[in-house]
Design a protein around this motif. Structure first.
Motif, mmCIF file in Angstrom:
data_model
loop_
_atom_site.group_PDB
_atom_site.id
_atom_site.type_symbol
_atom_site.label_atom_id
_atom_site.label_comp_id
_atom_site.label_asym_id
_atom_site.label_seq_id
_atom_site.Cartn_x
_atom_site.Cartn_y
_atom_site.Cartn_z
ATOM 1 N N HIS A 291 0.839 -1.192 0.000
ATOM 2 C CA HIS A 291 0.000 0.000 0.000
ATOM 3 C C HIS A 291 0.881 1.251 0.000
ATOM 4 O O HIS A 291 0.602 2.206 -0.717
ATOM 5 N N GLY A 292 1.938 1.252 0.794
ATOM 6 C CA GLY A 292 2.862 2.380 0.825
ATOM 7 C C GLY A 292 3.563 2.576 -0.501
ATOM 8 O O GLY A 292 3.757 3.703 -0.954
ATOM 9 N N THR A 293 3.913 1.488 -1.134
ATOM 10 C CA THR A 293 4.585 1.561 -2.432
ATOM 11 C C THR A 293 3.673 2.188 -3.479
ATOM 12 O O THR A 293 4.116 3.013 -4.287
ATOM 13 N N VAL A 294 2.404 1.825 -3.469
ATOM 14 C CA VAL A 294 1.453 2.405 -4.424
ATOM 15 C C VAL A 294 1.352 3.912 -4.217
ATOM 16 O O VAL A 294 1.375 4.684 -5.183
ATOM 17 N N TRP A 295 1.259 4.346 -2.957
ATOM 18 C CA TRP A 295 1.204 5.779 -2.680
ATOM 19 C C TRP A 295 2.463 6.482 -3.195
ATOM 20 O O TRP A 295 2.378 7.577 -3.772
ATOM 21 N N LEU A 296 3.629 5.879 -3.000
ATOM 22 C CA LEU A 296 4.875 6.495 -3.457
ATOM 23 C C LEU A 296 4.930 6.590 -4.979
ATOM 24 O O LEU A 296 5.395 7.602 -5.524
ATOM 25 N N ARG A 297 4.446 5.581 -5.645
ATOM 26 C CA ARG A 297 4.434 5.616 -7.117
ATOM 27 C C ARG A 297 3.472 6.687 -7.632
ATOM 28 O O ARG A 297 3.784 7.405 -8.592
ATOM 29 N N PHE B 270 2.043 9.888 2.780
ATOM 30 C CA PHE B 270 1.189 8.717 3.040
ATOM 31 C C PHE B 270 2.005 7.440 2.830
ATOM 32 O O PHE B 270 1.994 6.532 3.655
ATOM 33 N N GLY B 271 2.715 7.390 1.707
ATOM 34 C CA GLY B 271 3.497 6.198 1.391
ATOM 35 C C GLY B 271 4.579 5.918 2.416
ATOM 36 O O GLY B 271 4.756 4.771 2.850
ATOM 37 N N ILE B 272 5.285 6.945 2.822
ATOM 38 C CA ILE B 272 6.347 6.768 3.825
ATOM 39 C C ILE B 272 5.751 6.278 5.143
ATOM 40 O O ILE B 272 6.270 5.350 5.772
ATOM 41 N N LEU B 273 4.650 6.894 5.555
ATOM 42 C CA LEU B 273 4.031 6.495 6.824
ATOM 43 C C LEU B 273 3.449 5.086 6.762
ATOM 44 O O LEU B 273 3.539 4.330 7.735
ATOM 45 N N PHE B 274 2.846 4.705 5.634
ATOM 46 C CA PHE B 274 2.319 3.345 5.509
ATOM 47 C C PHE B 274 3.440 2.310 5.524
ATOM 48 O O PHE B 274 3.253 1.195 6.001
ATOM 49 N N PRO C 296 3.251 -0.342 9.239
ATOM 50 C CA PRO C 296 2.475 -1.274 8.413
ATOM 51 C C PRO C 296 1.040 -1.485 8.910
ATOM 52 O O PRO C 296 0.158 -1.776 8.104
ATOM 53 N N ALA C 297 0.800 -1.322 10.205
ATOM 54 C CA ALA C 297 -0.570 -1.479 10.708
ATOM 55 C C ALA C 297 -1.497 -0.441 10.088
ATOM 56 O O ALA C 297 -2.697 -0.702 9.913
ATOM 57 N N MET C 298 -0.966 0.705 9.733
ATOM 58 C CA MET C 298 -1.787 1.723 9.071
ATOM 59 C C MET C 298 -2.238 1.231 7.700
ATOM 60 O O MET C 298 -3.392 1.383 7.328
ATOM 61 N N GLY C 299 -1.317 0.638 6.946
ATOM 62 C CA GLY C 299 -1.657 0.137 5.617
ATOM 63 C C GLY C 299 -2.585 -1.059 5.653
ATOM 64 O O GLY C 299 -3.340 -1.297 4.715
ATOM 65 N N ALA C 300 -2.547 -1.809 6.754
ATOM 66 C CA ALA C 300 -3.405 -2.987 6.890
ATOM 67 C C ALA C 300 -4.810 -2.623 7.372
ATOM 68 O O ALA C 300 -5.710 -3.455 7.328
#
Length: 129
Positions: A9-15, A57-61, A65-69
């Protein structure tokens, strides 16, 4: 339950942040080259709401990881990624003289606002877990 540290999820936000960064910079280049600065609000929002916010968002997720889950992350993702392009298109049209799209800008702003509220709730519930 162990949560994967490298949250997709974090990777998608970064992209997505990178895409908005490119769009914001190229719009700035266009405005500078053409001398037409009428779209400066679009340029600013692409960079702040697109590049900066999405990168954070991506960095924080990825960091939490609990945020992204969290189910909040899924709702935030879709609301944000439906609201932001709609807002950018509406603001572009409005600054080009199509004032009839002001209601779309208003609705898209509210959608973004709800997404940001979901993010804030997610931070308070899941950051640090």
């Amino acid at each position: 339950m162990k949560i994967k540290v490298d949250s997709p999820h974090g990777t998608v936000w970064l992209r997505l942040a990178a895409v908005y960064f490119v769009a914001g910079v190229w719009l700035g280049i266009y405005m500078g080259a053409s001398g037409d600065r009428s779209l400066y609000p679009v340029h600013a929002h692409l960079n702040l709401l697109g590049w900066v916010s999405m990168a954070l968002f991506g960095i924080l997720f990825r960091k939490f990881p609990a945020m992204g889950a969290s189910p909040l992350a899924q709702a935030q993702f879709w609301l944000y990624n439906l609201g932001l392009p709609a807002l950018m298109l509406a603001v572009t049209a409005i600054h080009r003289g199509y004032r009839g799209l002001e209601p779309l800008a208003g609705v898209a702003s509210v959608v973004l606002g709800v997404a940001v509220l979901l993010f804030a709730v997610n931070v308070f519930r899941n950051a640090g877990n």
